[in-house]
Design an enzyme around this catalytic site. Structure first.
Site, mmCIF file in Angstrom:
data_model
loop_
_atom_site.group_PDB
_atom_site.id
_atom_site.type_symbol
_atom_site.label_atom_id
_atom_site.label_comp_id
_atom_site.label_asym_id
_atom_site.label_seq_id
_atom_site.Cartn_x
_atom_site.Cartn_y
_atom_site.Cartn_z
ATOM 1 N N GLU A 64 -54.341 29.110 -10.782
ATOM 2 C CA GLU A 64 -55.127 30.454 -10.650
ATOM 3 C C GLU A 64 -56.823 30.120 -10.327
ATOM 4 O O GLU A 64 -57.332 30.788 -9.709
ATOM 5 C CB GLU A 64 -54.685 31.124 -11.756
ATOM 6 N N SER A 180 -23.487 -4.756 -4.982
ATOM 7 C CA SER A 180 -23.621 -3.370 -4.834
ATOM 8 C C SER A 180 -24.769 -3.238 -3.746
ATOM 9 O O SER A 180 -25.125 -2.035 -3.649
ATOM 10 C CB SER A 180 -24.358 -2.634 -6.113
ATOM 11 N N TRP A 182 -25.261 -3.175 0.399
ATOM 12 C CA TRP A 182 -25.718 -1.702 -0.258
ATOM 13 C C TRP A 182 -24.489 -0.900 -0.126
ATOM 14 O O TRP A 182 -23.737 -0.887 0.890
ATOM 15 C CB TRP A 182 -27.047 -1.118 0.532
ATOM 16 N N THR A 208 -27.413 -2.846 -15.806
ATOM 17 C CA THR A 208 -27.945 -2.415 -14.343
ATOM 18 C C THR A 208 -29.214 -3.508 -13.921
ATOM 19 O O THR A 208 -29.169 -3.897 -13.180
ATOM 20 C CB THR A 208 -28.395 -1.023 -14.320
ATOM 21 N N GLY A 309 -26.432 2.030 -15.932
ATOM 22 C CA GLY A 309 -25.108 1.782 -15.262
ATOM 23 C C GLY A 309 -24.094 2.907 -15.876
ATOM 24 O O GLY A 309 -24.258 3.854 -16.507
#
Length: 389
Positions: A64, A180, A182, A208, A309
């Site tokens: 504002e 993993s 991709w 992970t 994970g």
């Protein structure tokens, strides 16, 4: 003229048109304003926008005030559209209600109201008492949706938690060997980097980091974007200090949540590399994820993205800590030997399965993005005195 009659003459269609523009302004601050909300404001006079503003980051002028300063003397007699009720308290900046009155604004149109019960409505009351017409609740659902993380922190003390995973059609995030890269295509990965650019923290488990050695940084075309705070749950500090997450330079903080003492040799090795080591209370022999999320919220991190994970996914879903689910389904099959994306949820009967709400589907390249909301958890009163700063 009575206020009720004045508001009856109010053209809501026009108000919604201009409020959508204010919402676009607010969205420019996504990922930059925590612990504050994102807020946008525009000044309208004679049916034309004369100034715009949005809150850039905590400690700087509110939306504002930015708009009022841009308009200068032209603000007198104008309509101010703001996506959140103007504040009426001193934080790191003066109250917006005071600035609005000093500028001579004719009317204020608000989207959301302040979620803190200690300050909610004060700004509106002060403006109305001074003779300024105030209309509230214009596109409130859209305004609230833009600030879901802030609203959740204010009402529960916990951050908004988004769970993101990339998996094959048979629910696998990796092969049996842990490979993993991709699962999904480049368009989906770009979408994720845009999401990272809007969140405050990225949370992963130690497995992970050990298997993928991720960077957890934001990598957008042209080097745009900024890195979120990187948080790893490593209950017993078993990760090696040589992981990319601990050695790569980033403007963002890196935090390891553990049960181990912060004075231990392993902890000291990490802190010598610039990593923050947080000792968090235990639950079932592991870091209490809810306690960790509460600490992240107190640290001003309103929006947390969980990226793996399977054990961490299972914890936040089983304990009803997650708010939003973003699953990328790749047109691939791995088979039974692959690694499942989510851990134990404790579901023994189909009738007690975790039900998802507001499910949406979107094609992203060759992959399918499934977005859904999860039932909200328990609430507690908002922290006293906390609001826009």
């Amino acid at each position: 003229m009575p206020r009720a009659h004045r508001e009856a003459q109010f053209d809501r269609a026009v108000a919604e048109f201009f409020m959508r523009i204010a919402l676009e302004e607010a969205a420019r601050g996504l990922g930059r304003t925590s612990p504050n909300p994102v807020v946008g404001a525009i000044l309208v006079k004679g049916g034309r926008i004369i100034a715009r503003g949005y809150h850039r980051k905590a400690g700087t002028a509110h939306a504002e005030v930015v708009a009022l300063e841009a308009a200068g003397a032209r603000a007198r007699g104008a309509d101010l559209y703001t996506t959140l009720e103007p504040c009426d308290h001193w934080g790191r900046t003066p109250p917006c209600s005071q600035a609005i009155l000093e500028a001579g604004v004719r009317r204020v149109i608000c989207g959301s109201t302040d979620p803190n019960p200690l300050v909610s409505g004060r700004g509106v009351r002060r403006l109305r008492k001074a003779g300024v017409e105030v209309v509230t609740g214009v596109l409130r659902e859209e305004a609230d949706a833009l600030n879901r993380p802030f609203l959740k922190v204010m009402t529960t003390g916990l951050p908004w938690v988004t769970v993101k995973a990339a998996l094959t059609l048979d629910g696998k995030i990796a092969t049996a060997t842990g490979d993993s890269r991709w699962v999904t295509g480049e368009p989906a990965r770009l979408w994720v980097h845009r999401l990272r650019n809007r969140v405050d923290a990225i949370l992963v488990g130690a497995s992970t980091v050990r298997l993928d050695d991720p960077q957890l940084t934001t990598r957008l075309p042209g080097g745009e974007g900024r890195d979120a705070v990187r948080v790893v749950v490593d209950s017993h500090l078993r990760l090696k200090p040589t992981h990319t997450l601990f050695t790569q330079r980033s403007a963002a903080r890196t935090i390891v949540a553990t049960l181990e003492a912060v004075e231990s040799p392993r902890a000291r090795r990490l802190t010598s590399q610039g990593v923050e080591v947080w000792r968090v209370k235990a639950r079932a022999g592991r870091v209490d994820v809810k306690a960790l999320l509460g600490r992240l919220a107190k640290a001003g991190l309103n929006h947390v993205l969980v990226e793996g994970g399977s054990q961490l996914y299972g914890t936040v879903l089983r304990e009803r800590l997650a708010d939003e689910l973003c699953l990328f389904l790749a047109p691939k099959l791995v088979g039974a030997s692959g690694l499942s994306w989510v851990g134990e949820l404790g579901v023994e009967e189909m009738g007690k399965a975790l039900h998802l709400e507001d499910v949406r589907f979107e094609a992203v390249g060759r992959d399918m993005l499934v977005r859904a909301r999860l039932p909200s958890g328990s609430k507690r009163p908002s922290p006293p005195g906390r609001g826009r700063g």
